[in-house]
Design a protein around this motif. Structure first.
Motif, PDB file in Angstrom:
ATOM      1  N   VAL A 175      70.879 -13.589   3.070  1.00  0.00           N
ATOM      2  CA  VAL A 175      69.841 -14.113   2.191  1.00  0.00           C
ATOM      3  C   VAL A 175      69.295 -12.976   1.347  1.00  0.00           C
ATOM      4  O   VAL A 175      69.300 -11.811   1.774  1.00  0.00           O
ATOM      5  N   GLN A 176      68.844 -13.299   0.152  1.00  0.00           N
ATOM      6  CA  GLN A 176      68.238 -12.285  -0.701  1.00  0.00           C
ATOM      7  C   GLN A 176      66.803 -12.001  -0.274  1.00  0.00           C
ATOM      8  O   GLN A 176      66.139 -12.861   0.323  1.00  0.00           O
ATOM      9  N   ALA A 177      66.356 -10.822  -0.589  1.00  0.00           N
ATOM     10  CA  ALA A 177      64.971 -10.458  -0.295  1.00  0.00           C
ATOM     11  C   ALA A 177      64.034 -11.478  -0.929  1.00  0.00           C
ATOM     12  O   ALA A 177      64.238 -11.920  -2.071  1.00  0.00           O
ATOM     13  N   GLY A 178      63.007 -11.859  -0.160  1.00  0.00           N
ATOM     14  CA  GLY A 178      62.081 -12.884  -0.608  1.00  0.00           C
ATOM     15  C   GLY A 178      62.453 -14.284  -0.174  1.00  0.00           C
ATOM     16  O   GLY A 178      61.641 -15.209  -0.296  1.00  0.00           O
ATOM     17  N   GLY A 179      63.653 -14.437   0.329  1.00  0.00           N
ATOM     18  CA  GLY A 179      64.134 -15.736   0.754  1.00  0.00           C
ATOM     19  C   GLY A 179      63.714 -16.097   2.170  1.00  0.00           C
ATOM     20  O   GLY A 179      62.945 -15.368   2.810  1.00  0.00           O
ATOM     21  N   SER A 180      64.242 -17.225   2.640  1.00  0.00           N
ATOM     22  CA  SER A 180      63.870 -17.747   3.952  1.00  0.00           C
ATOM     23  C   SER A 180      65.104 -18.135   4.755  1.00  0.00           C
ATOM     24  O   SER A 180      66.149 -18.479   4.195  1.00  0.00           O
ATOM     25  N   LEU A 181      64.944 -18.073   6.060  1.00  0.00           N
ATOM     26  CA  LEU A 181      65.940 -18.573   7.002  1.00  0.00           C
ATOM     27  C   LEU A 181      65.205 -19.156   8.190  1.00  0.00           C
ATOM     28  O   LEU A 181      64.098 -18.716   8.520  1.00  0.00           O
ATOM     29  N   ARG A 182      65.835 -20.105   8.847  1.00  0.00           N
ATOM     30  CA  ARG A 182      65.296 -20.620  10.092  1.00  0.00           C
ATOM     31  C   ARG A 182      66.327 -20.456  11.195  1.00  0.00           C
ATOM     32  O   ARG A 182      67.430 -21.004  11.094  1.00  0.00           O
ATOM     33  N   LEU A 183      65.963 -19.716  12.202  1.00  0.00           N
ATOM     34  CA  LEU A 183      66.821 -19.553  13.369  1.00  0.00           C
ATOM     35  C   LEU A 183      66.475 -20.607  14.403  1.00  0.00           C
ATOM     36  O   LEU A 183      65.311 -21.005  14.538  1.00  0.00           O
ATOM     37  N   SER A 184      67.491 -21.028  15.128  1.00  0.00           N
ATOM     38  CA  SER A 184      67.306 -21.976  16.213  1.00  0.00           C
ATOM     39  C   SER A 184      67.887 -21.391  17.486  1.00  0.00           C
ATOM     40  O   SER A 184      68.851 -20.615  17.447  1.00  0.00           O
ATOM     41  N   CYS A 185      67.326 -21.787  18.600  1.00  0.00           N
ATOM     42  CA  CYS A 185      67.840 -21.371  19.903  1.00  0.00           C
ATOM     43  C   CYS A 185      67.812 -22.603  20.801  1.00  0.00           C
ATOM     44  O   CYS A 185      66.732 -23.080  21.175  1.00  0.00           O
ATOM     45  N   ALA A 186      68.990 -23.100  21.104  1.00  0.00           N
ATOM     46  CA  ALA A 186      69.117 -24.276  21.949  1.00  0.00           C
ATOM     47  C   ALA A 186      69.311 -23.864  23.398  1.00  0.00           C
ATOM     48  O   ALA A 186      70.120 -22.973  23.693  1.00  0.00           O
ATOM     49  N   GLU A 221      64.499  -4.756   5.481  1.00  0.00           N
ATOM     50  CA  GLU A 221      64.277  -4.167   6.810  1.00  0.00           C
ATOM     51  C   GLU A 221      64.252  -5.208   7.927  1.00  0.00           C
ATOM     52  O   GLU A 221      64.192  -4.836   9.111  1.00  0.00           O
ATOM     53  N   ASP A 222      64.307  -6.479   7.581  1.00  0.00           N
ATOM     54  CA  ASP A 222      64.441  -7.528   8.596  1.00  0.00           C
ATOM     55  C   ASP A 222      65.898  -7.724   9.021  1.00  0.00           C
ATOM     56  O   ASP A 222      66.165  -8.485   9.954  1.00  0.00           O
ATOM     57  N   THR A 223      66.810  -7.059   8.350  1.00  0.00           N
ATOM     58  CA  THR A 223      68.221  -7.164   8.705  1.00  0.00           C
ATOM     59  C   THR A 223      68.446  -6.681  10.132  1.00  0.00           C
ATOM     60  O   THR A 223      68.055  -5.567  10.493  1.00  0.00           O
ATOM     61  N   ALA A 224      69.060  -7.535  10.947  1.00  0.00           N
ATOM     62  CA  ALA A 224      69.265  -7.220  12.360  1.00  0.00           C
ATOM     63  C   ALA A 224      70.015  -8.369  13.013  1.00  0.00           C
ATOM     64  O   ALA A 224      70.179  -9.442  12.417  1.00  0.00           O
ATOM     65  N   TYR A 278      62.304 -10.185  30.100  1.00  0.00           N
ATOM     66  CA  TYR A 278      62.979 -11.457  29.890  1.00  0.00           C
ATOM     67  C   TYR A 278      64.286 -11.490  30.691  1.00  0.00           C
ATOM     68  O   TYR A 278      65.084 -10.561  30.627  1.00  0.00           O
ATOM     69  N   ASN A 279      64.488 -12.574  31.415  1.00  0.00           N
ATOM     70  CA  ASN A 279      65.637 -12.675  32.309  1.00  0.00           C
ATOM     71  C   ASN A 279      66.845 -13.368  31.689  1.00  0.00           C
ATOM     72  O   ASN A 279      67.962 -13.184  32.157  1.00  0.00           O
ATOM     73  N   TYR A 280      66.627 -14.183  30.668  1.00  0.00           N
ATOM     74  CA  TYR A 280      67.714 -14.971  30.094  1.00  0.00           C
ATOM     75  C   TYR A 280      67.801 -14.687  28.605  1.00  0.00           C
ATOM     76  O   TYR A 280      66.782 -14.702  27.908  1.00  0.00           O
ATOM     77  N   TRP A 281      69.035 -14.467  28.133  1.00  0.00           N
ATOM     78  CA  TRP A 281      69.247 -14.074  26.745  1.00  0.00           C
ATOM     79  C   TRP A 281      70.349 -14.905  26.105  1.00  0.00           C
ATOM     80  O   TRP A 281      71.351 -15.232  26.757  1.00  0.00           O
ATOM     81  N   GLY A 282      70.165 -15.197  24.814  1.00  0.00           N
ATOM     82  CA  GLY A 282      71.220 -15.781  24.018  1.00  0.00           C
ATOM     83  C   GLY A 282      72.140 -14.707  23.481  1.00  0.00           C
ATOM     84  O   GLY A 282      71.913 -13.500  23.681  1.00  0.00           O
ATOM     85  N   GLN A 283      73.165 -15.102  22.741  1.00  0.00           N
ATOM     86  CA  GLN A 283      74.203 -14.178  22.307  1.00  0.00           C
ATOM     87  C   GLN A 283      73.874 -13.448  21.022  1.00  0.00           C
ATOM     88  O   GLN A 283      74.564 -12.495  20.694  1.00  0.00           O
ATOM     89  N   GLY A 284      72.850 -13.826  20.300  1.00  0.00           N
ATOM     90  CA  GLY A 284      72.490 -13.134  19.068  1.00  0.00           C
ATOM     91  C   GLY A 284      73.074 -13.784  17.835  1.00  0.00           C
ATOM     92  O   GLY A 284      74.188 -14.319  17.859  1.00  0.00           O
ATOM     93  N   THR A 285      72.331 -13.725  16.746  1.00  0.00           N
ATOM     94  CA  THR A 285      72.792 -14.225  15.457  1.00  0.00           C
ATOM     95  C   THR A 285      72.383 -13.210  14.384  1.00  0.00           C
ATOM     96  O   THR A 285      71.262 -12.713  14.389  1.00  0.00           O
ATOM     97  N   LEU A 286      73.308 -12.901  13.491  1.00  0.00           N
ATOM     98  CA  LEU A 286      73.092 -11.831  12.519  1.00  0.00           C
ATOM     99  C   LEU A 286      72.351 -12.349  11.289  1.00  0.00           C
ATOM    100  O   LEU A 286      72.753 -13.334  10.680  1.00  0.00           O
ATOM    101  N   VAL A 287      71.294 -11.641  10.947  1.00  0.00           N
ATOM    102  CA  VAL A 287      70.547 -11.897   9.717  1.00  0.00           C
ATOM    103  C   VAL A 287      70.693 -10.686   8.810  1.00  0.00           C
ATOM    104  O   VAL A 287      70.399  -9.560   9.218  1.00  0.00           O
ATOM    105  N   THR A 288      71.151 -10.926   7.596  1.00  0.00           N
ATOM    106  CA  THR A 288      71.312  -9.856   6.622  1.00  0.00           C
ATOM    107  C   THR A 288      70.495 -10.201   5.385  1.00  0.00           C
ATOM    108  O   THR A 288      70.693 -11.260   4.792  1.00  0.00           O
TER     109      THR A 288
END
Length: 121
Positions: A11-22, A88-91, A108-118
């Motif tokens: 996403v470009q700077a200033g934009g938005s994303l929504r992450l989900s964790c099921a 700087e939110d890239t991670a 935290y005992n339980y973790w998801g696999q991660g999703t990349l935000v650029t």
């Protein structure tokens, strides 16, 4: 509980994303949930957390006012709405679950696999 994060992307700077964790399992509503992020060579850092009911939230100073954590216990899902994104939110973003509502990555005992935000400038 097993966690599956999704929603990352470019996403470009200033934009938005929504992450989900099921989450799998019937006890999702008893867990506090957190979002963390990590970049190469750095330690995983706290981003946001929400208690089991959704009534209490906590944010890192770096994202306060731009990110919003929420949950839908009927759907066993926690969300991270990210607005006004900065490079700087890239991670890689991880969701996590624990019995306690906390900011501590080691607690935290339980973790998801991660999703990349650029975020591009």
């Amino acid at each position: 509980v097993q966690l599956q994060a999704s929603g990352g992307g470019l996403v470009q700077a200033g934009g938005s994303l929504r992450l989900s964790c099921a989450a799998s399992g019937r006890t999702f509503s008893s867990y506090a949930m957190g979002w963390f992020r990590q970049t190469p060579g750095k330690e995983r850092e706290f981003v946001a957390a929400i208690d089991w009911s959704g009534g209490n939230t906590n944010y890192a100073d770096s994202v306060k006012g731009r990110f919003t954590i929420s949950r839908d216990n009927a759907k066993n899902t926690v969300y991270l709405q990210m607005d006004s994104l900065k490079p700087e939110d890239t991670a890689v973003y991880y969701c996590a679950a624990d019995q306690d509502w906390t900011r501590g990555v080691d607690e935290y005992n339980y973790w998801g696999q991660g999703t990349l935000v650029t975020v591009s400038s």
